[in-house]
Design a protein around this motif. Sequence first.
Motif, PDB file in Angstrom:
ATOM      1  N   GLN A  45      -1.165 -49.435   3.698  1.00  0.00           N
ATOM      2  CA  GLN A  45      -2.162 -50.257   4.383  1.00  0.00           C
ATOM      3  C   GLN A  45      -2.759 -49.484   5.563  1.00  0.00           C
ATOM      4  O   GLN A  45      -3.963 -49.547   5.826  1.00  0.00           O
ATOM      5  CB  GLN A  45      -1.503 -51.551   4.870  1.00  0.00           C
ATOM      6  CG  GLN A  45      -2.424 -52.412   5.705  1.00  0.00           C
ATOM      7  CD  GLN A  45      -1.776 -53.735   6.102  1.00  0.00           C
ATOM      8  OE1 GLN A  45      -1.194 -54.432   5.282  1.00  0.00           O
ATOM      9  NE2 GLN A  45      -1.865 -54.081   7.359  1.00  0.00           N
ATOM     10  N   LYS A 111      -3.859 -54.175   1.045  1.00  0.00           N
ATOM     11  CA  LYS A 111      -4.710 -54.564   2.167  1.00  0.00           C
ATOM     12  C   LYS A 111      -5.121 -53.352   3.009  1.00  0.00           C
ATOM     13  O   LYS A 111      -4.562 -52.270   2.857  1.00  0.00           O
ATOM     14  CB  LYS A 111      -3.930 -55.523   3.068  1.00  0.00           C
ATOM     15  CG  LYS A 111      -3.507 -56.817   2.400  1.00  0.00           C
ATOM     16  CD  LYS A 111      -2.805 -57.711   3.420  1.00  0.00           C
ATOM     17  CE  LYS A 111      -2.601 -59.114   2.895  1.00  0.00           C
ATOM     18  NZ  LYS A 111      -1.466 -59.244   1.994  1.00  0.00           N
ATOM     19  N   SER A 210       4.685 -64.510  11.318  1.00  0.00           N
ATOM     20  CA  SER A 210       4.692 -63.122  10.835  1.00  0.00           C
ATOM     21  C   SER A 210       5.931 -62.902   9.972  1.00  0.00           C
ATOM     22  O   SER A 210       7.015 -62.632  10.481  1.00  0.00           O
ATOM     23  CB  SER A 210       4.699 -62.172  12.041  1.00  0.00           C
ATOM     24  OG  SER A 210       5.045 -60.870  11.636  1.00  0.00           O
ATOM     25  N   LYS A 222       9.128 -51.313  12.727  1.00  0.00           N
ATOM     26  CA  LYS A 222       8.366 -51.827  13.866  1.00  0.00           C
ATOM     27  C   LYS A 222       9.288 -51.836  15.079  1.00  0.00           C
ATOM     28  O   LYS A 222      10.472 -52.162  14.952  1.00  0.00           O
ATOM     29  CB  LYS A 222       7.883 -53.255  13.574  1.00  0.00           C
ATOM     30  CG  LYS A 222       6.666 -53.302  12.657  1.00  0.00           C
ATOM     31  CD  LYS A 222       6.346 -54.709  12.195  1.00  0.00           C
ATOM     32  CE  LYS A 222       5.505 -55.488  13.171  1.00  0.00           C
ATOM     33  NZ  LYS A 222       4.879 -56.693  12.527  1.00  0.00           N
TER      34      LYS A 222
HETATM   35  N1  BYC Z   1      -5.327 -56.885   8.871  1.00  0.00           N
HETATM   36  O1  BYC Z   1       4.231 -60.145   8.729  1.00  0.00           O
HETATM   37  P1  BYC Z   1       3.041 -59.459   9.318  1.00  0.00           P
HETATM   38  C1  BYC Z   1      -6.820 -47.863  13.052  1.00  0.00           C
HETATM   39  C2  BYC Z   1      -1.008 -58.766   6.884  1.00  0.00           C
HETATM   40  S1  BYC Z   1      -6.024 -48.153  11.612  1.00  0.00           S
HETATM   41  C3  BYC Z   1      -4.987 -57.011   7.576  1.00  0.00           C
HETATM   42  O2  BYC Z   1       2.889 -59.498  10.794  1.00  0.00           O
HETATM   43  P2  BYC Z   1       3.553 -56.616   9.344  1.00  0.00           P
HETATM   44  C4  BYC Z   1      -8.069 -47.108  13.109  1.00  0.00           C
HETATM   45  C5  BYC Z   1       0.283 -57.988   6.682  1.00  0.00           C
HETATM   46  O3  BYC Z   1       0.043 -56.770   6.004  1.00  0.00           O
HETATM   47  C6  BYC Z   1      -5.434 -49.833  11.852  1.00  0.00           C
HETATM   48  N2  BYC Z   1      -3.785 -57.504   7.183  1.00  0.00           N
HETATM   49  O4  BYC Z   1       2.965 -57.968   8.744  1.00  0.00           O
HETATM   50  C7  BYC Z   1      -8.560 -46.440  12.018  1.00  0.00           C
HETATM   51  C8  BYC Z   1       1.101 -58.970   5.890  1.00  0.00           C
HETATM   52  O5  BYC Z   1       0.659 -58.997   4.542  1.00  0.00           O
HETATM   53  P3  BYC Z   1       1.561 -58.387   3.321  1.00  0.00           P
HETATM   54  C9  BYC Z   1      -4.328 -50.165  10.947  1.00  0.00           C
HETATM   55  C10 BYC Z   1      -2.919 -57.850   8.158  1.00  0.00           C
HETATM   56  O6  BYC Z   1       3.328 -55.542   8.349  1.00  0.00           O
HETATM   57  C11 BYC Z   1      -9.796 -45.820  12.060  1.00  0.00           C
HETATM   58  C12 BYC Z   1       0.681 -60.321   6.453  1.00  0.00           C
HETATM   59  O7  BYC Z   1      -0.590 -60.106   7.034  1.00  0.00           O
HETATM   60  N3  BYC Z   1      -3.059 -50.026  11.629  1.00  0.00           N
HETATM   61  O8  BYC Z   1      -6.359 -48.423  13.969  1.00  0.00           O
HETATM   62  O9  BYC Z   1       4.943 -56.818   9.853  1.00  0.00           O
HETATM   63  C13 BYC Z   1     -10.551 -45.883  13.246  1.00  0.00           C
HETATM   64  C14 BYC Z   1       1.660 -60.861   7.479  1.00  0.00           C
HETATM   65  O10 BYC Z   1       1.703 -60.047   8.671  1.00  0.00           O
HETATM   66  C15 BYC Z   1      -3.220 -57.707   9.511  1.00  0.00           C
HETATM   67  C16 BYC Z   1      -1.919 -50.085  10.977  1.00  0.00           C
HETATM   68  O11 BYC Z   1      -1.905 -50.266   9.774  1.00  0.00           O
HETATM   69  C17 BYC Z   1      -4.474 -57.211   9.863  1.00  0.00           C
HETATM   70  N4  BYC Z   1      -4.861 -57.069  11.135  1.00  0.00           N
HETATM   71  O12 BYC Z   1       2.624 -56.340  10.636  1.00  0.00           O
HETATM   72  C18 BYC Z   1     -10.044 -46.534  14.343  1.00  0.00           C
HETATM   73  C19 BYC Z   1      -0.684 -49.900  11.812  1.00  0.00           C
HETATM   74  N5  BYC Z   1      -2.154 -58.138  10.231  1.00  0.00           N
HETATM   75  O13 BYC Z   1       1.486 -56.883   3.496  1.00  0.00           O
HETATM   76  C20 BYC Z   1      -8.795 -47.156  14.299  1.00  0.00           C
HETATM   77  C21 BYC Z   1       0.590 -50.032  11.029  1.00  0.00           C
HETATM   78  C22 BYC Z   1      -1.236 -58.537   9.355  1.00  0.00           C
HETATM   79  O14 BYC Z   1       2.957 -58.904   3.550  1.00  0.00           O
HETATM   80  N6  BYC Z   1       0.850 -51.398  10.617  1.00  0.00           N
HETATM   81  N7  BYC Z   1      -1.686 -58.367   8.110  1.00  0.00           N
HETATM   82  O15 BYC Z   1       0.896 -58.859   2.088  1.00  0.00           O
HETATM   83  C23 BYC Z   1       1.470 -52.315  11.391  1.00  0.00           C
HETATM   84  O16 BYC Z   1       1.821 -52.069  12.529  1.00  0.00           O
HETATM   85  C24 BYC Z   1       1.796 -53.649  10.759  1.00  0.00           C
HETATM   86  O17 BYC Z   1       1.679 -53.515   9.366  1.00  0.00           O
HETATM   87  C25 BYC Z   1       0.868 -54.800  11.266  1.00  0.00           C
HETATM   88  C26 BYC Z   1       1.249 -56.080  10.492  1.00  0.00           C
HETATM   89  C27 BYC Z   1       1.117 -55.049  12.740  1.00  0.00           C
HETATM   90  C28 BYC Z   1      -0.596 -54.506  11.022  1.00  0.00           C
END
Ligand code: BYC
Length: 332
Positions: A45, A111, A210, A222
């Motif tokens: 993602q 996603k 969440s 996390k």
């Molecule tokens: N958008 O249990 P949760 C950047 C989904 S790149 C879409 O809290 P988790 C940049 C979540 O996936 C930015 N979906 O989930 C690039 C889950 O669904 P699934 C990206 C979202 O994983 C270019 C469901 O909702 N950054 O910054 O514990 C230019 C329940 O959520 C979102 C990353 O990917 C959202 N906003 O926490 C400039 C950082 N929020 O998968 C800038 C790494 C939630 O269960 N990722 N969902 O079906 C993370 O830190 C975590 O995955 C998240 C979500 C905090 C995003």
Amino acid sequence: MSAPQMVDQPLEGHFETVVAAEQRIEPRDWMPDAYRATLVRQIAQHAHSEIIGMQPEGNWLTRAPSLRRKAILLAKAQDEAGHGLYLYAAAETLGVDRAELTDKLISGRQKYSSIFNYPTLTFADVGVIGWLVDGAAICNQVPLCRCSYGPYARAMVRICKEESFHQRQGYELLMTLMRGTDTQRRMVQDAVDRWWWPSLMMFGPPDDDSPNTAQSMAWRIKRHTNDELRQRFVDMTVPQAQHLGVTLPDPALSWNEERGSWDFGEPDWSELKQVIKGQGPCNTQRVERRRAAHEDGAWVREAAVAYAAKRRAEAGAGGAGDHRDEDEGAGR
Ligand code: BYC
């Protein structure tokens, strides 16, 4: 459904000890199936977000107001392509294939961040994306440098350095506009009004909604909850907004002396749900464009595969060393 994992007690013990000791799990180490699946989900993602994230800003590449701004924006978009590649490479260490992940993205089975489903209406949006979106990304991603999975944590170190630079370029662009005409100042305020709430939503749903946070924190993937990071972002950003001279569009924003933090209003969580479900303003357009780019690039992938096969055949015939010299010579 996959067969239940045979748990080897010493291996599971090793996994738990490594995680508890703040050391890193590496690709060849034993890990629970669900840990692997969670990492693939999050890293994929994240990688998709970097790649799709080039589109909103890319919209302004041909219309940047000066050569300097165009060169900066081009370099930023290229950095994002690089981030996507580091992250796909990190995901591949978990046994998945980049082609398979891309297929899941363009068929809507994986996603990417909600934030990239909003349009970029003026050049001020480029500055606000740098300031707010990259600022939010930094808050969210710096702790990921301490993620328990080694390849993801190491990829994040370089990504975060580049994101900091991106954030500063956005702020510098906005400072320049704020020192300009009334129209330019209005453009900045309008962009802030449109991007503020979606930026807060980037951190994900509130903690009590969440489903993944508790387990991801226990595995030290996390390191903070969604709400903790959102608060950190607000506290970091309010003084920057004051310095810039813009108003953040939240009447509930007020300093809480007791907490030593800013109180802020509730984002519209139904909007986040809609955007995640694919019903944001630009979801269809973003995925379609990614699909078209993937299809248009098929000949490059085919050529790379054919070239690799040719090199292997040549190496098999015993001439690899000679050809390498020849290629290097040609490149000079
Ligand atoms: N958008 O249990 P949760 C950047 C989904 S790149 C879409 O809290 P988790 C940049 C979540 O996936 C930015 N979906 O989930 C690039 C889950 O669904 P699934 C990206 C979202 O994983 C270019 C469901 O909702 N950054 O910054 O514990 C230019 C329940 O959520 C979102 C990353 O990917 C959202 N906003 O926490 C400039 C950082 N929020 O998968 C800038 C790494 C939630 O269960 N990722 N969902 O079906 C993370 O830190 C975590 O995955 C998240 C979500 C905090 C995003």
